[in-house]
Design an enzyme around this catalytic site. Structure first.
Site, PDB file in Angstrom:
ATOM      1  CG  HIS A 313      -2.072   0.897   1.105  1.00 57.89           C
ATOM      2  ND1 HIS A 313      -2.010   2.240   1.397  1.00 57.89           N
ATOM      3  CD2 HIS A 313      -3.337   0.659   0.659  1.00 57.89           C
ATOM      4  CE1 HIS A 313      -3.194   2.776   1.149  1.00 57.89           C
ATOM      5  NE2 HIS A 313      -4.015   1.849   0.703  1.00 57.89           N
ATOM      6  CG  ASP A 371      -8.562  -4.671  -2.319  1.00 57.36           C
ATOM      7  OD1 ASP A 371      -9.737  -4.555  -1.957  1.00 57.36           O
ATOM      8  OD2 ASP A 371      -7.912  -3.772  -2.854  1.00 57.36           O
TER       9      ASP A 371
HETATM   10  N1  CMC Z   1       4.038  -7.401  -4.924  1.00 49.84           N
HETATM   11  C1  CMC Z   1       5.386  -7.393  -5.141  1.00 49.84           C
HETATM   12  N2  CMC Z   1       6.160  -6.305  -4.988  1.00 49.84           N
HETATM   13  C2  CMC Z   1       5.547  -5.171  -4.612  1.00 49.84           C
HETATM   14  C3  CMC Z   1       4.182  -5.100  -4.370  1.00 49.84           C
HETATM   15  C4  CMC Z   1       3.410  -6.265  -4.540  1.00 49.84           C
HETATM   16  N3  CMC Z   1       2.090  -6.263  -4.331  1.00 49.84           N
HETATM   17  N4  CMC Z   1       3.836  -3.841  -4.014  1.00 49.84           N
HETATM   18  C5  CMC Z   1       4.971  -3.147  -4.022  1.00 49.84           C
HETATM   19  N5  CMC Z   1       6.016  -3.951  -4.382  1.00 49.84           N
HETATM   20  C6  CMC Z   1       7.440  -3.590  -4.441  1.00 49.84           C
HETATM   21  C7  CMC Z   1       7.757  -2.771  -5.679  1.00 49.84           C
HETATM   22  O1  CMC Z   1       8.137  -3.619  -6.747  1.00 49.84           O
HETATM   23  C8  CMC Z   1       8.889  -1.908  -5.185  1.00 49.84           C
HETATM   24  O2  CMC Z   1      10.036  -2.699  -5.110  1.00 49.84           O
HETATM   25  P1  CMC Z   1      11.494  -2.026  -5.421  1.00 49.84           P
HETATM   26  O3  CMC Z   1      11.704  -1.028  -4.342  1.00 49.84           O
HETATM   27  O4  CMC Z   1      12.432  -3.179  -5.389  1.00 49.84           O
HETATM   28  O5  CMC Z   1      11.371  -1.410  -6.795  1.00 49.84           O
HETATM   29  C9  CMC Z   1       8.493  -1.593  -3.746  1.00 49.84           C
HETATM   30  O6  CMC Z   1       7.690  -2.721  -3.336  1.00 49.84           O
HETATM   31  C10 CMC Z   1       7.679  -0.313  -3.599  1.00 49.84           C
HETATM   32  O7  CMC Z   1       6.576  -0.379  -4.489  1.00 49.84           O
HETATM   33  P2  CMC Z   1       5.899   0.843  -5.224  1.00 49.84           P
HETATM   34  O8  CMC Z   1       5.232   0.355  -6.471  1.00 49.84           O
HETATM   35  O9  CMC Z   1       6.890   1.954  -5.349  1.00 49.84           O
HETATM   36  O10 CMC Z   1       4.833   1.268  -4.167  1.00 49.84           O
HETATM   37  P3  CMC Z   1       3.592   2.192  -4.411  1.00 49.84           P
HETATM   38  O11 CMC Z   1       3.319   2.888  -3.146  1.00 49.84           O
HETATM   39  O12 CMC Z   1       3.755   3.026  -5.640  1.00 49.84           O
HETATM   40  O13 CMC Z   1       2.432   1.124  -4.751  1.00 49.84           O
HETATM   41  C11 CMC Z   1       0.567  -0.280  -4.610  1.00 49.84           C
HETATM   42  C12 CMC Z   1       1.397   0.786  -3.905  1.00 49.84           C
HETATM   43  C13 CMC Z   1      -0.711  -0.547  -3.795  1.00 49.84           C
HETATM   44  C14 CMC Z   1       0.126   0.221  -6.004  1.00 49.84           C
HETATM   45  C15 CMC Z   1       1.397  -1.570  -4.751  1.00 49.84           C
HETATM   46  O14 CMC Z   1       1.800  -2.036  -3.478  1.00 49.84           O
HETATM   47  C16 CMC Z   1       0.663  -2.667  -5.515  1.00 49.84           C
HETATM   48  O15 CMC Z   1       0.702  -2.681  -6.752  1.00 49.84           O
HETATM   49  N6  CMC Z   1       0.000  -3.632  -4.782  1.00 49.84           N
HETATM   50  C17 CMC Z   1      -0.778  -4.640  -5.431  1.00 49.84           C
HETATM   51  C18 CMC Z   1      -2.130  -4.073  -5.811  1.00 49.84           C
HETATM   52  C19 CMC Z   1      -3.038  -3.915  -4.605  1.00 49.84           C
HETATM   53  O16 CMC Z   1      -3.193  -4.818  -3.799  1.00 49.84           O
HETATM   54  N7  CMC Z   1      -3.700  -2.734  -4.529  1.00 49.84           N
HETATM   55  C20 CMC Z   1      -4.690  -2.468  -3.510  1.00 49.84           C
HETATM   56  C21 CMC Z   1      -4.358  -1.303  -2.663  1.00 49.84           C
HETATM   57  S1  CMC Z   1      -5.457  -1.243  -1.236  1.00 49.84           S
HETATM   58  C22 CMC Z   1      -7.001  -0.887  -1.879  1.00 49.84           C
HETATM   59  C23 CMC Z   1      -7.089   0.502  -2.409  1.00 49.84           C
HETATM   60  O17 CMC Z   1      -6.801   1.445  -1.646  1.00 49.84           O
HETATM   61  O18 CMC Z   1      -7.483   0.665  -3.570  1.00 49.84           O
END
Ligand code: CMC
Length: 436
Positions: A313, A371
């Site tokens: 998140h 989720d």
């Molecule tokens: N699985 C694997 N790696 C992950 C994941 C994941 N679900 N989420 C983040 N990472 C890794 C990402 O690859 C990055 O690694 P590195 O530093 O080595 O490049 C690091 O963690 C930070 O990730 P980020 O993409 O910079 O983080 P963000 O804050 O931009 O993304 C997120 C947040 C929710 C989009 C992401 O965690 C994600 O895609 N999660 C899966 C989708 C999900 O479950 N979304 C629901 C969110 S809760 C409901 C809502 O509020 O809508």
């Protein structure tokens, strides 16, 4: 917000004069540096794609402490709201700032209840969609179309219109989501029943048919109500920011909420519960628990483009408090339906345990989000996967409206208009086509 006595000083290594910037504090959470005059003072913009360090507004609705894993609506912890209040009380709280007393609750419930039916003509509008259309495509259209059906509540600058639009949206979203579902499976629409609870009425509109009586199961009703409460608001997330930005142009509330629905659809946001369930089913098809290691290896391999859906998140760097409550509900629903040994639930639990112990997830502070379990609950209730995000939209509608109305009442509100760092071609001249 409170202006601090100390200021931030921005200095430049090229000898340009430094600039003092005011700092404000909120009730809790990080202070903010006010950069509104930065461009006028320096000719420079700030650069923050994805809003990683930018507060886009002041708000008194929802507060998240991502490190602690805390979520407060108007100061009340989500754990207390989810266990001691129902969804309509939570809606009242989000909209008006305080929990209702008994009389206020009864009055609010009656007002919402009176608006549950939708204009009969909306059926014909819905009929224009293909039966296999994704429910989010249908909902984006239906919510946007409300502005064509309810002309008397489209003036965003009129507080009375905003109030009626808010009540209409909260009341009609369950009806619209259920209609989208019934249309997709070719069953007749079921009209709302106003002697049922908000969640009970929704379950009936979803699962009743005109052929027989439908009895609302109180465990499933409570589960549905909890899903709604846990998704009701989540401060300045992508869809809420979309609603604010869209509404900042002065468009009507239905159009602004339709923009929120469209944004929520994406798999990184509301679409994650659908994506999470699809992922669990995919692992199950690969061989279930025995294949978790292989799947986790794929997630850790950045070139695969695979993420562990339902994990991670932007704000929570700890267990999402909603995920704990949802796991509790998951246990209750599965036990009520005799599905305790549901293989997907067992798979989810194992996957969670393995991920929480894995260095990759520990180092990045990736924990289950709401989720991760909400899809299993909804599937057990009988809701098709493609409707999960629609239910999220239904629940989040109140948060979107509360945030939109807060913005419109804020004397500091302006049309949202981000700036950019332009990296395209500098001015150049068009060549005649033969010379290009
Ligand atoms: N699985 C694997 N790696 C992950 C994941 C994941 N679900 N989420 C983040 N990472 C890794 C990402 O690859 C990055 O690694 P590195 O530093 O080595 O490049 C690091 O963690 C930070 O990730 P980020 O993409 O910079 O983080 P963000 O804050 O931009 O993304 C997120 C947040 C929710 C989009 C992401 O965690 C994600 O895609 N999660 C899966 C989708 C999900 O479950 N979304 C629901 C969110 S809760 C409901 C809502 O509020 O809508």
């Amino acid at each position: 917000m409170k202006l601090q006595e100390h200021k931030a000083t921005l200095s430049f290594s090229n000898g340009a004069p430094s600039v003092e910037l005011p700092i404000y504090s909120g009730t809790v959470g990080p202070d903010v540096i006010d950069i509104r005059k930065l461009y006028a003072q320096t000719g420079m913009f700030t650069y923050d794609p994805g809003f990683l360090s930018t507060a886009s507004c002041q708000s008194s609705i929802t507060y998240i402490d991502g490190d602690k894993g805390e979520l407060l609506y108007r100061g009340y912890p989500i754990e207390q709201l989810a266990t001691q209040c129902d969804y309509l009380e939570t809606c009242y709280l989000l909209l008006y700032g305080e929990l209702p007393n008994a009389a206020q609750k009864a009055n609010f419930t009656e007002r919402v209840t009176k608006h549950t039916m939708v204009h009969e003509q909306m059926q014909f509008f819905l009929r224009g969609f293909r039966r296999d259309a994704h429910p989010m495509a249908v909902l984006t259209g239906l919510v946007g179309a409300m502005s064509a059906f309810y002309h008397d509540s489209t003036d965003i600058n009129n507080p009375e219109h905003r109030e009626i639009a808010a009540i209409r949206l909260i009341a009609k979203m369950p009806t619209l989501v259920a209609m989208a579902y019934k249309y997709g499976i070719g069953q007749p629409y079921i009209y709302p029943r106003n002697d049922l609870s908000y969640a009970g009425n929704f379950l009936r509109m979803m699962f009743a048919t005109p052929c027989e009586e439908y009895h609302v199961n109180p465990v499933l009703e409570r589960a549905m109500d909890r899903i709604f409460t846990l998704h009701a608001d989540h401060e300045q997330n992508a869809s809420t920011s979309t609603v604010r930005l869209c509404g900042s142009s002065g468009t009507n509330p239905f159009a602004a909420i339709a923009a929120g629905v469209a944004c929520l659809w994406g798999p990184a946001h509301g679409g994650a519960n659908e994506a999470c369930l699809n992922m669990l089913e995919e692992i199950q098809a690969m061989g279930g628990v025995a294949k978790i290691g292989e799947f986790i290896a794929k997630v850790k391999d950045k070139s695969s483009g695979v993420r562990l859906m339902g994990f991670g998140h932007r704000v929570y760097k700890n267990y999402d408090p909603r995920a704990k409550l949802m796991q509790e509900t998951c246990n209750e629903v599965l036990s009520e339906l005799g599905l305790e040994n549901d293989p997907l639930f067992a798979l989810a639990k194992k996957l969670e345990q393995i991920a929480l112990e894995d260095d990759y997830f520990v180092q990045r502070k990736l924990y289950p989000n709401v989720d991760f379990y909400s899809g299993i609950v909804q599937r057990a209730i009988g809701i098709p996967v493609s409707l999960f995000t629609g239910i999220f939209a239904l629940a989040r509608t109140v948060g979107w409206i509360a945030q939109l109305n807060e913005m419109l009442a804020d004397p500091e509100y302006k049309i949202g208009r981000p700036r950019q760092l332009y990296i395209g071609a500098a001015r150049r001249d068009v060549l005649p086509i033969a010379q290009r």
